[in-house]
Design an enzyme around this catalytic site. Structure first.
Site, short mmCIF file in Angstrom:
data_model
loop_
_atom_site.label_atom_id
_atom_site.label_comp_id
_atom_site.label_asym_id
_atom_site.label_seq_id
_atom_site.Cartn_x
_atom_site.Cartn_y
_atom_site.Cartn_z
N ARG A 165 67.80 74.47 27.68
CA ARG A 165 67.86 72.77 27.91
C ARG A 165 68.48 72.88 29.43
O ARG A 165 68.27 72.08 30.40
CB ARG A 165 68.90 72.34 26.92
CG ARG A 165 68.39 71.69 25.56
CD ARG A 165 69.37 71.19 24.61
NE ARG A 165 68.68 70.86 23.24
CZ ARG A 165 68.79 72.03 22.38
NH1 ARG A 165 69.50 73.18 22.47
NH2 ARG A 165 68.26 71.56 21.28
N ASP A 185 60.19 83.26 31.66
CA ASP A 185 60.57 82.70 30.32
C ASP A 185 59.13 83.18 29.33
O ASP A 185 58.24 82.68 29.58
CB ASP A 185 60.70 81.39 30.14
CG ASP A 185 61.33 80.96 28.63
OD1 ASP A 185 60.74 81.38 27.53
OD2 ASP A 185 62.00 80.17 28.64
N ALA A 245 75.27 81.58 31.30
CA ALA A 245 74.63 81.77 29.93
C ALA A 245 75.62 82.12 29.01
O ALA A 245 76.40 81.71 28.29
CB ALA A 245 73.42 82.32 29.92
N ARG A 246 75.43 83.33 28.81
CA ARG A 246 76.33 84.22 27.85
C ARG A 246 76.28 85.59 28.76
O ARG A 246 75.67 86.31 29.42
CB ARG A 246 75.77 84.60 26.70
CG ARG A 246 75.60 83.34 25.75
CD ARG A 246 76.81 83.03 25.14
NE ARG A 246 76.85 81.85 24.23
CZ ARG A 246 77.13 80.63 24.70
NH1 ARG A 246 77.28 80.31 25.81
NH2 ARG A 246 77.14 79.77 23.83
N ASP A 269 80.34 82.50 35.36
CA ASP A 269 81.19 81.75 34.50
C ASP A 269 81.58 82.15 33.07
O ASP A 269 82.43 81.70 32.35
CB ASP A 269 80.64 80.16 34.33
CG ASP A 269 81.48 79.33 33.70
OD1 ASP A 269 82.66 79.07 34.21
OD2 ASP A 269 81.23 78.64 32.70
N GLU A 274 85.26 87.91 26.61
CA GLU A 274 85.86 86.84 27.48
C GLU A 274 87.39 86.61 26.85
O GLU A 274 87.42 86.40 25.67
CB GLU A 274 85.16 85.48 27.21
CG GLU A 274 83.81 85.44 28.04
CD GLU A 274 83.20 83.97 28.03
OE1 GLU A 274 82.64 83.41 28.91
OE2 GLU A 274 83.26 83.39 26.64
N HIS A 293 84.68 80.30 31.87
CA HIS A 293 83.97 79.31 31.28
C HIS A 293 84.17 77.94 31.28
O HIS A 293 84.36 77.35 30.16
CB HIS A 293 84.16 79.94 29.68
CG HIS A 293 82.92 79.51 28.81
ND1 HIS A 293 82.67 80.79 27.68
CD2 HIS A 293 82.02 78.85 28.50
CE1 HIS A 293 81.36 80.40 27.26
NE2 HIS A 293 81.19 79.23 27.68
N LEU A 294 84.06 77.46 32.52
CA LEU A 294 84.28 75.99 32.78
C LEU A 294 82.99 75.33 32.99
O LEU A 294 83.07 73.93 33.04
CB LEU A 294 84.89 75.92 34.29
CG LEU A 294 86.23 76.45 34.06
CD1 LEU A 294 86.93 76.29 35.59
CD2 LEU A 294 87.17 75.75 33.28
#
Length: 335
Positions: A165, A185, A245-246, A269, A274, A293-294
């Site tokens: 998304r 992808d 993402a992660r 981010d 984390e 992580h904003l």
């Protein structure tokens, strides 16, 4: 579904007034019978279990307890689970799908600020903003009238890894700019990429041919450390890695080596873990920009998630299908 079904919140209680500010909560209470003071942070508490027996719509969010067989047995009238956040994988067990519940998620609404953050970082990275800022701070002067070579966003190559998304929304946001955007992808074919308006490349080709690489793949066993030492070595000198993402998608030790060498830069981010350990070299390296992580919904943005759920309730109460239904099949590949 009845005209005014019984609903209950299931999330960390402090999140309710942020996600559902007064106007949204009032609109929600016109549609369903819900007590905003009763929030399920556990499905084993006696008051919660009593309310579950009559609950038809469960409005979930960050901190929702696991919806397993035991929880669902206490909710015989439950028909729908509407998630006011992103992924439902953290709490929706196979029992949810076996029960045939309607599941909806505000993941699309949460994707927007992530895509906006990424867009901003791409444009700023293209201008070499962070290094230029540090140089100005150190020198307290800059060469008036001289063109800074090697920077700018005209024709810069941006590689998007993952048509999630966020990845799809980012493609839309990048269209007005003079950038060359490509996609990698494994679950998108040439026709799908053409519909998105971008060329589809193998991951190695994308890494080797991009000035900025931005990650939007889900965290799965297959994607863990998908950007490792070999992949980072494919990226051109001076290129930038952006990760919203992660953290698990990137081998941070390998990335740190590339950063120390000055070959790459990074905007992170998300990290693994984390937060990073206090002695992580990533805190000190000048060519990495880390935020806590904003990128996802923060501050006033979380109200957009609540509004998405209110609109889903409106659809259900009027007998329509939810706009953002989540299916159990293929969920393991989703972010």
């Amino acid at each position: 579904m009845p005209e005014r079904p019984v609903a209950m919140f299931a999330m960390t209680a402090e999140n309710v007034p942020q996600i559902f500010p007064p106007e949204a909560l009032a609109r929600l209470r016109e549609l369903v019978d819900i007590d905003p003071a009763l929030v399920a942070e556990s499905f084993t508490d006696a008051p919660v279990r009593k309310a579950l027996a009559e609950t038809e719509i469960l409005i979930t969010g960050w901190g929702c307890p696991v919806l397993d067989h035991a929880a669902l047995e206490a909710a015989p009238k439950l028909r729908a689970v509407l998630h006011s956040a992103g992924s439902v994988k953290g709490f929706a067990t196979p029992a949810v799908w076996e029960r045939g519940l309607v599941v909806s998620s505000a993941a699309g609404a949460n994707a927007l600020p992530v895509a906006e953050y990424t867009l901003a970082m791409i444009l700023l990275a293209g201008k070499d903003l962070f290094a230029q800022r540090d140089r100005l701070r150190a020198e307290r002067a800059f060469p008036y009238g001289k063109i800074v070579p090697g920077i700018g966003n005209f024709g810069r190559r941006v590689g998007i890894v993952g048509a999630s998304r966020v990845g799809r929304r980012l493609i839309e946001l990048l269209r007005p700019f003079d950038l060359r955007v490509s996609l990698a992808d494994p679950y998108v074919d040439e026709a799908g990429a053409a519909a998105l308006g971008v060329p589809l490349l193998p991951l190695d080709d994308l890494l080797g041919g991009s000035d900025i690489v931005t990650l939007h793949a889900p965290q799965t066993p297959e994607t863990r450390r998908m950007i490792g030492r070999r992949e980072l070595a494919l990226m051109p000198d001076g290129s930038v890695l952006v990760n919203t993402a992660r953290g698990a998608l990137v081998d941070h030790d390998a990335l740190a080596d590339q950063l120390r060498a000055g070959r790459l830069s990074a905007v992170l981010d998300v990290t693994e873990p984390e937060p990073l350990p206090t002695d992580s070299p990533l805190y000190e390296l000048p060519n990495v920009f880390i935020t806590p992580h904003l990128a996802g919904s923060q501050g006033n943005e979380v109200a957009r998630l609540g509004l998405t759920v209110v609109e889903e309730v409106e659809r259900l109460v009027s007998g329509r299908e939810p706009a953002f239904r989540v299916e159990g099949e293929g969920l393991e590949r989703a972010a």
